[in-house]
Design a protein around this motif. Sequence first.
Motif, PDB file in Angstrom:
ATOM      1  N   ALA A   1      31.329  50.824  47.139  1.00  0.00           N
ATOM      2  CA  ALA A   1      31.575  49.476  46.668  1.00  0.00           C
ATOM      3  C   ALA A   1      32.063  48.611  47.815  1.00  0.00           C
ATOM      4  CB  ALA A   1      32.609  49.484  45.552  1.00  0.00           C
ATOM      5  N   GLY A   2      31.594  47.371  47.807  1.00  0.00           N
ATOM      6  CA  GLY A   2      31.976  46.436  48.852  1.00  0.00           C
ATOM      7  C   GLY A   2      33.322  45.794  48.589  1.00  0.00           C
ATOM      8  N   ARG A   3      33.792  45.041  49.564  1.00  0.00           N
ATOM      9  CA  ARG A   3      35.090  44.374  49.464  1.00  0.00           C
ATOM     10  C   ARG A   3      35.130  43.418  48.267  1.00  0.00           C
ATOM     11  NH1 ARG A   3      38.003  40.015  50.879  1.00  0.00           N
ATOM     12  NH2 ARG A   3      39.993  40.300  51.930  1.00  0.00           N
ATOM     13  N   GLU A   4      34.045  42.669  48.049  1.00  0.00           N
ATOM     14  CA  GLU A   4      34.018  41.711  46.933  1.00  0.00           C
ATOM     15  C   GLU A   4      34.137  42.406  45.582  1.00  0.00           C
ATOM     16  OE1 GLU A   4      31.092  38.659  46.670  1.00  0.00           O
ATOM     17  OE2 GLU A   4      31.222  38.236  48.823  1.00  0.00           O
ATOM     18  N   GLU A   5      33.454  43.537  45.431  1.00  0.00           N
ATOM     19  CA  GLU A   5      33.512  44.266  44.164  1.00  0.00           C
ATOM     20  C   GLU A   5      34.907  44.830  43.919  1.00  0.00           C
ATOM     21  OE1 GLU A   5      31.079  44.739  46.423  1.00  0.00           O
ATOM     22  OE2 GLU A   5      29.353  43.925  45.337  1.00  0.00           O
ATOM     23  N   ILE A   6      35.536  45.328  44.982  1.00  0.00           N
ATOM     24  CA  ILE A   6      36.894  45.866  44.853  1.00  0.00           C
ATOM     25  C   ILE A   6      37.861  44.745  44.485  1.00  0.00           C
ATOM     26  CG2 ILE A   6      38.814  46.901  46.137  1.00  0.00           C
ATOM     27  CD1 ILE A   6      36.648  48.543  47.662  1.00  0.00           C
ATOM     28  N   LEU A   7      37.722  43.590  45.121  1.00  0.00           N
ATOM     29  CA  LEU A   7      38.576  42.445  44.793  1.00  0.00           C
ATOM     30  C   LEU A   7      38.355  42.013  43.348  1.00  0.00           C
ATOM     31  CD1 LEU A   7      40.649  40.360  45.695  1.00  0.00           C
ATOM     32  CD2 LEU A   7      38.749  38.943  46.509  1.00  0.00           C
ATOM     33  N   GLU A   8      37.100  41.973  42.914  1.00  0.00           N
ATOM     34  CA  GLU A   8      36.780  41.585  41.536  1.00  0.00           C
ATOM     35  C   GLU A   8      37.438  42.546  40.536  1.00  0.00           C
ATOM     36  OE1 GLU A   8      35.071  38.969  38.847  1.00  0.00           O
ATOM     37  OE2 GLU A   8      34.887  38.841  41.026  1.00  0.00           O
ATOM     38  N   MET A   9      37.364  43.848  40.831  1.00  0.00           N
ATOM     39  CA  MET A   9      37.990  44.839  39.959  1.00  0.00           C
ATOM     40  C   MET A   9      39.506  44.644  39.936  1.00  0.00           C
ATOM     41  SD  MET A   9      38.002  48.989  40.230  1.00  0.00           S
ATOM     42  CE  MET A   9      39.097  48.970  41.627  1.00  0.00           C
ATOM     43  N   PHE A  10      40.087  44.417  41.105  1.00  0.00           N
ATOM     44  CA  PHE A  10      41.527  44.222  41.210  1.00  0.00           C
ATOM     45  C   PHE A  10      41.971  42.988  40.427  1.00  0.00           C
ATOM     46  CE2 PHE A  10      45.133  42.353  43.578  1.00  0.00           C
ATOM     47  CZ  PHE A  10      46.072  43.325  43.296  1.00  0.00           C
ATOM     48  N   LEU A  11      41.176  41.908  40.494  1.00  0.00           N
ATOM     49  CA  LEU A  11      41.530  40.677  39.802  1.00  0.00           C
ATOM     50  C   LEU A  11      41.537  40.853  38.284  1.00  0.00           C
ATOM     51  CD1 LEU A  11      39.641  38.023  41.935  1.00  0.00           C
ATOM     52  CD2 LEU A  11      42.102  38.407  41.841  1.00  0.00           C
TER      53      LEU A  11
ATOM     54  N   GLU B   1      30.729  30.412  42.732  1.00  0.00           N
ATOM     55  CA  GLU B   1      31.808  30.850  43.609  1.00  0.00           C
ATOM     56  C   GLU B   1      32.525  32.027  42.973  1.00  0.00           C
ATOM     57  OE1 GLU B   1      36.050  29.106  45.119  1.00  0.00           O
ATOM     58  OE2 GLU B   1      34.344  27.740  45.166  1.00  0.00           O
ATOM     59  N   LYS B   2      32.853  33.001  43.769  1.00  0.00           N
ATOM     60  CA  LYS B   2      33.534  34.196  43.258  1.00  0.00           C
ATOM     61  C   LYS B   2      35.013  33.889  43.056  1.00  0.00           C
ATOM     62  CE  LYS B   2      30.467  37.497  43.174  1.00  0.00           C
ATOM     63  NZ  LYS B   2      30.162  38.250  42.016  1.00  0.00           N
ATOM     64  N   GLU B   3      35.424  33.802  41.814  1.00  0.00           N
ATOM     65  CA  GLU B   3      36.836  33.640  41.486  1.00  0.00           C
ATOM     66  C   GLU B   3      37.021  34.052  40.035  1.00  0.00           C
ATOM     67  OE1 GLU B   3      40.349  30.316  41.027  1.00  0.00           O
ATOM     68  OE2 GLU B   3      38.544  29.765  42.067  1.00  0.00           O
TER      69      GLU B   3
ATOM     70  N   ILE C   1      50.845  42.988  38.794  1.00  0.00           N
ATOM     71  CA  ILE C   1      49.401  42.888  39.059  1.00  0.00           C
ATOM     72  C   ILE C   1      48.942  41.430  39.028  1.00  0.00           C
ATOM     73  CG2 ILE C   1      47.110  43.455  38.162  1.00  0.00           C
ATOM     74  CD1 ILE C   1      48.360  46.149  37.205  1.00  0.00           C
ATOM     75  N   LEU C   2      49.450  40.636  38.073  1.00  0.00           N
ATOM     76  CA  LEU C   2      49.092  39.217  38.022  1.00  0.00           C
ATOM     77  C   LEU C   2      49.507  38.496  39.307  1.00  0.00           C
ATOM     78  CD1 LEU C   2      50.004  38.359  34.317  1.00  0.00           C
ATOM     79  CD2 LEU C   2      47.721  38.240  35.334  1.00  0.00           C
ATOM     80  N   LEU C   3      50.703  38.813  39.801  1.00  0.00           N
ATOM     81  CA  LEU C   3      51.166  38.203  41.057  1.00  0.00           C
ATOM     82  C   LEU C   3      50.282  38.613  42.231  1.00  0.00           C
ATOM     83  CD1 LEU C   3      55.035  38.549  40.736  1.00  0.00           C
ATOM     84  CD2 LEU C   3      53.751  36.418  40.962  1.00  0.00           C
ATOM     85  N   LEU C   4      49.987  39.913  42.324  1.00  0.00           N
ATOM     86  CA  LEU C   4      49.141  40.389  43.417  1.00  0.00           C
ATOM     87  C   LEU C   4      47.737  39.797  43.341  1.00  0.00           C
ATOM     88  CD1 LEU C   4      50.070  44.175  43.710  1.00  0.00           C
ATOM     89  CD2 LEU C   4      50.703  42.306  45.244  1.00  0.00           C
ATOM     90  N   ALA C   5      47.193  39.725  42.133  1.00  0.00           N
ATOM     91  CA  ALA C   5      45.842  39.175  41.965  1.00  0.00           C
ATOM     92  C   ALA C   5      45.809  37.697  42.345  1.00  0.00           C
ATOM     93  CB  ALA C   5      45.365  39.370  40.525  1.00  0.00           C
ATOM     94  N   ALA C   6      46.829  36.955  41.928  1.00  0.00           N
ATOM     95  CA  ALA C   6      46.880  35.530  42.270  1.00  0.00           C
ATOM     96  C   ALA C   6      46.982  35.349  43.783  1.00  0.00           C
ATOM     97  CB  ALA C   6      48.054  34.869  41.562  1.00  0.00           C
ATOM     98  N   ALA C   7      47.799  36.176  44.419  1.00  0.00           N
ATOM     99  CA  ALA C   7      47.954  36.094  45.870  1.00  0.00           C
ATOM    100  C   ALA C   7      46.645  36.447  46.570  1.00  0.00           C
ATOM    101  CB  ALA C   7      49.073  37.024  46.328  1.00  0.00           C
ATOM    102  N   ALA C   8      45.954  37.457  46.069  1.00  0.00           N
ATOM    103  CA  ALA C   8      44.700  37.895  46.684  1.00  0.00           C
ATOM    104  C   ALA C   8      43.588  36.860  46.496  1.00  0.00           C
ATOM    105  CB  ALA C   8      44.274  39.237  46.091  1.00  0.00           C
ATOM    106  N   LYS C   9      43.473  36.314  45.301  1.00  0.00           N
ATOM    107  CA  LYS C   9      42.369  35.380  45.045  1.00  0.00           C
ATOM    108  C   LYS C   9      42.557  34.069  45.791  1.00  0.00           C
ATOM    109  CE  LYS C   9      43.738  33.031  40.815  1.00  0.00           C
ATOM    110  NZ  LYS C   9      44.432  31.982  41.516  1.00  0.00           N
ATOM    111  N   SER C  10      43.797  33.681  46.001  1.00  0.00           N
ATOM    112  CA  SER C  10      44.038  32.415  46.703  1.00  0.00           C
ATOM    113  C   SER C  10      43.867  32.560  48.209  1.00  0.00           C
ATOM    114  CB  SER C  10      45.455  31.904  46.398  1.00  0.00           C
ATOM    115  OG  SER C  10      46.419  32.706  47.060  1.00  0.00           O
TER     116      SER C  10
END
Length: 129
Positions: free
Chosen positions: A1-11, A122-124, A43-52
């Motif tokens: 899995a690529g970085r984008e897919e991992i980020l999407e799963m994390f979000l 856009e990926k968000e 997790i919400l805090l980490l996801a918000a920090a990562a997506k921004s």
Amino acid sequence: AGREEILEMFLSAHVVSWSLKDFWWAEGKLVPSLVLDGGTIFILLLAAAAKSGQGIQGVDQVDLAWIVWTLSNLSWILCELAYHDSLFWRYLSASVSFSAFLLLAGARELVKRRERRVGSGEKEALILV
């Protein structure tokens, strides 16, 4: 899995901890409910920090609304499972829930902007539960 897919799963990972929290809450188990509720906030805090891409400074009003809503769940859990439906805890929980609603209602334009970006490809993640 690529970085984008991992980020999407994390979000979207907060949905798992939120659901497990609800399961244990319905089962009447205080400690797992509280731990998973706290985990959801983390997790919400980490996801918000990562997506921004801005770290914790990237937490916006919508993210904060969902964090406050999760805190209201925490107070309802305490109300029901620790304080035997105490009237004080009911009012506290309702107040925190209403605060989350006001935060989200006040962020209407931000939600619209997020929806437009997602709709344009856009990926968000919206981080809406």
